[in-house]
Write a protein that holds these residues in place. Structure first.
Motif, PDB file in Angstrom:
ATOM      1  N   ALA A  86      16.668   4.742   1.727  1.00  0.00           N
ATOM      2  CA  ALA A  86      17.154   6.024   1.222  1.00  0.00           C
ATOM      3  C   ALA A  86      18.625   6.224   1.558  1.00  0.00           C
ATOM      4  CB  ALA A  86      16.316   7.163   1.800  1.00  0.00           C
ATOM      5  N   ASP A  87      19.018   5.801   2.743  1.00  0.00           N
ATOM      6  CA  ASP A  87      20.414   5.932   3.153  1.00  0.00           C
ATOM      7  C   ASP A  87      21.302   5.009   2.315  1.00  0.00           C
ATOM      8  OD1 ASP A  87      22.371   7.061   5.106  1.00  0.00           O
ATOM      9  OD2 ASP A  87      22.617   4.946   5.616  1.00  0.00           O
ATOM     10  N   LEU A  88      20.849   3.794   2.061  1.00  0.00           N
ATOM     11  CA  LEU A  88      21.583   2.849   1.216  1.00  0.00           C
ATOM     12  C   LEU A  88      21.837   3.441  -0.156  1.00  0.00           C
ATOM     13  CD1 LEU A  88      22.653   0.071   0.252  1.00  0.00           C
ATOM     14  CD2 LEU A  88      20.259  -0.644  -0.027  1.00  0.00           C
ATOM     15  N   GLU A  89      20.807   4.007  -0.759  1.00  0.00           N
ATOM     16  CA  GLU A  89      20.958   4.563  -2.095  1.00  0.00           C
ATOM     17  C   GLU A  89      21.846   5.806  -2.085  1.00  0.00           C
ATOM     18  OE1 GLU A  89      17.059   3.110  -4.517  1.00  0.00           O
ATOM     19  OE2 GLU A  89      16.797   4.912  -3.269  1.00  0.00           O
ATOM     20  N   ALA A  90      21.719   6.602  -1.043  1.00  0.00           N
ATOM     21  CA  ALA A  90      22.543   7.815  -0.959  1.00  0.00           C
ATOM     22  C   ALA A  90      24.015   7.464  -0.792  1.00  0.00           C
ATOM     23  CB  ALA A  90      22.071   8.688   0.198  1.00  0.00           C
ATOM     24  N   ARG A  91      24.304   6.490   0.030  1.00  0.00           N
ATOM     25  CA  ARG A  91      25.697   6.154   0.318  1.00  0.00           C
ATOM     26  C   ARG A  91      26.347   5.379  -0.829  1.00  0.00           C
ATOM     27  NH1 ARG A  91      27.349   6.995   5.657  1.00  0.00           N
ATOM     28  NH2 ARG A  91      25.657   7.577   7.072  1.00  0.00           N
ATOM     29  N   THR A  92      25.570   4.610  -1.580  1.00  0.00           N
ATOM     30  CA  THR A  92      26.143   3.880  -2.713  1.00  0.00           C
ATOM     31  C   THR A  92      26.075   4.690  -4.000  1.00  0.00           C
ATOM     32  OG1 THR A  92      24.015   2.769  -3.118  1.00  0.00           O
ATOM     33  CG2 THR A  92      25.633   1.613  -1.732  1.00  0.00           C
ATOM     34  N   GLY A  93      25.283   5.762  -3.986  1.00  0.00           N
ATOM     35  CA  GLY A  93      25.195   6.614  -5.166  1.00  0.00           C
ATOM     36  C   GLY A  93      24.433   6.012  -6.315  1.00  0.00           C
ATOM     37  N   VAL A  94      23.529   5.072  -6.019  1.00  0.00           N
ATOM     38  CA  VAL A  94      22.781   4.414  -7.087  1.00  0.00           C
ATOM     39  C   VAL A  94      21.325   4.253  -6.670  1.00  0.00           C
ATOM     40  CG1 VAL A  94      23.322   2.090  -6.254  1.00  0.00           C
ATOM     41  CG2 VAL A  94      22.742   2.422  -8.657  1.00  0.00           C
ATOM     42  N   SER A  95      20.416   4.475  -7.626  1.00  0.00           N
ATOM     43  CA  SER A  95      19.002   4.207  -7.400  1.00  0.00           C
ATOM     44  C   SER A  95      18.738   2.748  -7.749  1.00  0.00           C
ATOM     45  CB  SER A  95      18.142   5.131  -8.277  1.00  0.00           C
ATOM     46  OG  SER A  95      16.771   4.826  -8.114  1.00  0.00           O
ATOM     47  N   LEU A  96      18.365   1.962  -6.774  1.00  0.00           N
ATOM     48  CA  LEU A  96      18.187   0.524  -6.997  1.00  0.00           C
ATOM     49  C   LEU A  96      17.002   0.258  -7.926  1.00  0.00           C
ATOM     50  CD1 LEU A  96      18.723  -0.714  -3.341  1.00  0.00           C
ATOM     51  CD2 LEU A  96      20.377  -0.741  -5.210  1.00  0.00           C
ATOM     52  N   PRO A  97      17.046  -0.852  -8.671  1.00  0.00           N
ATOM     53  CA  PRO A  97      15.905  -1.217  -9.523  1.00  0.00           C
ATOM     54  C   PRO A  97      14.622  -1.317  -8.716  1.00  0.00           C
ATOM     55  CG  PRO A  97      17.816  -2.592 -10.022  1.00  0.00           C
ATOM     56  CD  PRO A  97      18.161  -1.816  -8.783  1.00  0.00           C
ATOM     57  N   GLU A  98      13.515  -0.890  -9.311  1.00  0.00           N
ATOM     58  CA  GLU A  98      12.250  -0.810  -8.580  1.00  0.00           C
ATOM     59  C   GLU A  98      11.829  -2.152  -7.993  1.00  0.00           C
ATOM     60  OE1 GLU A  98      10.396   1.802  -7.676  1.00  0.00           O
ATOM     61  OE2 GLU A  98      12.107   2.959  -8.399  1.00  0.00           O
ATOM     62  N   GLU A  99      11.992  -3.223  -8.729  1.00  0.00           N
ATOM     63  CA  GLU A  99      11.558  -4.522  -8.221  1.00  0.00           C
ATOM     64  C   GLU A  99      12.339  -4.904  -6.966  1.00  0.00           C
ATOM     65  OE1 GLU A  99      11.754  -7.406 -11.319  1.00  0.00           O
ATOM     66  OE2 GLU A  99      10.262  -6.395 -12.569  1.00  0.00           O
ATOM     67  N   TYR A 100      13.628  -4.659  -6.998  1.00  0.00           N
ATOM     68  CA  TYR A 100      14.463  -4.977  -5.841  1.00  0.00           C
ATOM     69  C   TYR A 100      14.154  -4.030  -4.678  1.00  0.00           C
ATOM     70  CZ  TYR A 100      18.752  -5.986  -3.187  1.00  0.00           C
ATOM     71  OH  TYR A 100      19.659  -6.327  -2.217  1.00  0.00           O
ATOM     72  N   ARG A 101      13.889  -2.763  -4.975  1.00  0.00           N
ATOM     73  CA  ARG A 101      13.512  -1.815  -3.923  1.00  0.00           C
ATOM     74  C   ARG A 101      12.252  -2.309  -3.206  1.00  0.00           C
ATOM     75  NH1 ARG A 101      12.051   2.934  -4.197  1.00  0.00           N
ATOM     76  NH2 ARG A 101      13.574   4.168  -3.024  1.00  0.00           N
ATOM     77  N   GLY A 102      11.273  -2.763  -3.990  1.00  0.00           N
ATOM     78  CA  GLY A 102      10.040  -3.262  -3.392  1.00  0.00           C
ATOM     79  C   GLY A 102      10.283  -4.472  -2.515  1.00  0.00           C
ATOM     80  N   PHE A 103      11.165  -5.350  -2.959  1.00  0.00           N
ATOM     81  CA  PHE A 103      11.509  -6.532  -2.165  1.00  0.00           C
ATOM     82  C   PHE A 103      12.134  -6.112  -0.838  1.00  0.00           C
ATOM     83  CE2 PHE A 103      14.622  -9.697  -0.797  1.00  0.00           C
ATOM     84  CZ  PHE A 103      13.867 -10.857  -0.788  1.00  0.00           C
ATOM     85  N   LEU A 104      13.091  -5.194  -0.896  1.00  0.00           N
ATOM     86  CA  LEU A 104      13.768  -4.759   0.324  1.00  0.00           C
ATOM     87  C   LEU A 104      12.804  -4.111   1.308  1.00  0.00           C
ATOM     88  CD1 LEU A 104      17.043  -3.220  -1.165  1.00  0.00           C
ATOM     89  CD2 LEU A 104      16.786  -5.437  -0.027  1.00  0.00           C
ATOM     90  N   LEU A 105      11.817  -3.385   0.799  1.00  0.00           N
ATOM     91  CA  LEU A 105      10.878  -2.672   1.665  1.00  0.00           C
ATOM     92  C   LEU A 105       9.758  -3.555   2.206  1.00  0.00           C
ATOM     93  CD1 LEU A 105      10.450   0.698  -0.264  1.00  0.00           C
ATOM     94  CD2 LEU A 105      11.477   0.406   2.010  1.00  0.00           C
ATOM     95  N   HIS A 106       9.326  -4.536   1.415  1.00  0.00           N
ATOM     96  CA  HIS A 106       8.110  -5.279   1.772  1.00  0.00           C
ATOM     97  C   HIS A 106       8.328  -6.760   2.070  1.00  0.00           C
ATOM     98  CE1 HIS A 106       5.830  -1.733   0.716  1.00  0.00           C
ATOM     99  NE2 HIS A 106       6.451  -1.693  -0.446  1.00  0.00           N
TER     100      HIS A 106
END
Length: 230
Positions: free
Chosen positions: A50-70
């Motif tokens: 959430a901090d990454l997306e807030a500071r870069t001002g972009v909502s990351l693609p869902e597939e990449y978000r899942g990779f980063l989280l899991h």
């Protein structure tokens, strides 16, 4: 895209990491494995993402978000691995050979699907100095430097890659980018500009655009086959 997409991926990579590696892993298909050795960075926490997306001002693609989280914030992956994303002194950035090509202040801008006008590109390539046509070596060097400045201004402008980040390095200054915004969001683009080839979408065998999940899991399945784990 669900969390189940990435279920078991870390365990599969641990199994690969337990296999002894030698030059065979490099020569016979698992390019880059001797470097990353199938190791992953820790995943991001939901708060970190959430901090990454807030500071870069972009909502990351869902597939990449899942990779980063899991799976992980970076590490083992195609070629020399997935560029890690990390936070240092309150600033997020991607780390890897050429990762600094991304303009992190412009990630929210739509990625441009079209590059320079093909006719303009072809004309500029036709103007590249030919050493055989210039008798003096100094004249050739000066002409090539002037031409290279024009080429880089056209092909390597930051305007060409807004809304995207380099995601891996293939060696010899060739890279692949993950598009974060615009119509190409979530897809992988090839960057062979060092070979005077414009950025272009990575396509599968059927000519379909390659998404992050297809790109990563396809690599993992190929690595398992190569090391006889499937």
């Amino acid at each position: 895209m669900t969390d189940a997409t990435w279920e078991g991926v870390r365990a599969r990579l641990r199994a690969l990491a337990e296999r002894p590696l030698d030059d065979r892993a490099f020569d016979n298909g698992v390019f880059g494995a001797l470097g990353h050795r199938f190791r992953l960075d820790d995943p991001l926490t939901p708060e970190g993402l959430a901090d990454l997306e807030a500071r870069t001002g972009v909502s990351l693609p869902e597939e990449y978000r899942g990779f980063l989280l899991h799976v992980g914030a970076g590490g083992a992956g195609p070629a020399y691995g997935v560029f890690p994303v990390l936070c240092e002194h309150g600033t997020w950035r991607w780390v890897g050979d050429g990762a600094d090509l991304a303009d992190l202040a412009r990630l929210a801008e739509p990625f441009p699907r079209r590059g320079p006008d093909p006719a303009r590109l072809e004309a500029l390539l036709a103007e590249r100095p030919d050493e055989e046509e210039l008798d003096d070596g100094d004249d050739f060097d000066a002409a090539l430097e002037e031409w290279s400045d024009r080429w880089e201004a056209l092909m390597w402008s930051a305007d060409r890659t807004v809304g995207a980040v380099p995601i891996c390095h293939l060696g010899c200054a060739t890279r692949q980018w993950l598009v974060l915004t615009g119509p190409e969001r979530g897809r992988i683009w090839a960057d062979n500009r060092v070979d005077e080839v414009d950025l272009e979408p990575l396509l599968d065998a059927d000519g379909e655009p390659v998404t992050f999940t297809w790109w990563y899991l396809g690599w993992l399945e190929a690595a398992e086959r190569e090391l006889s784990l499937t």
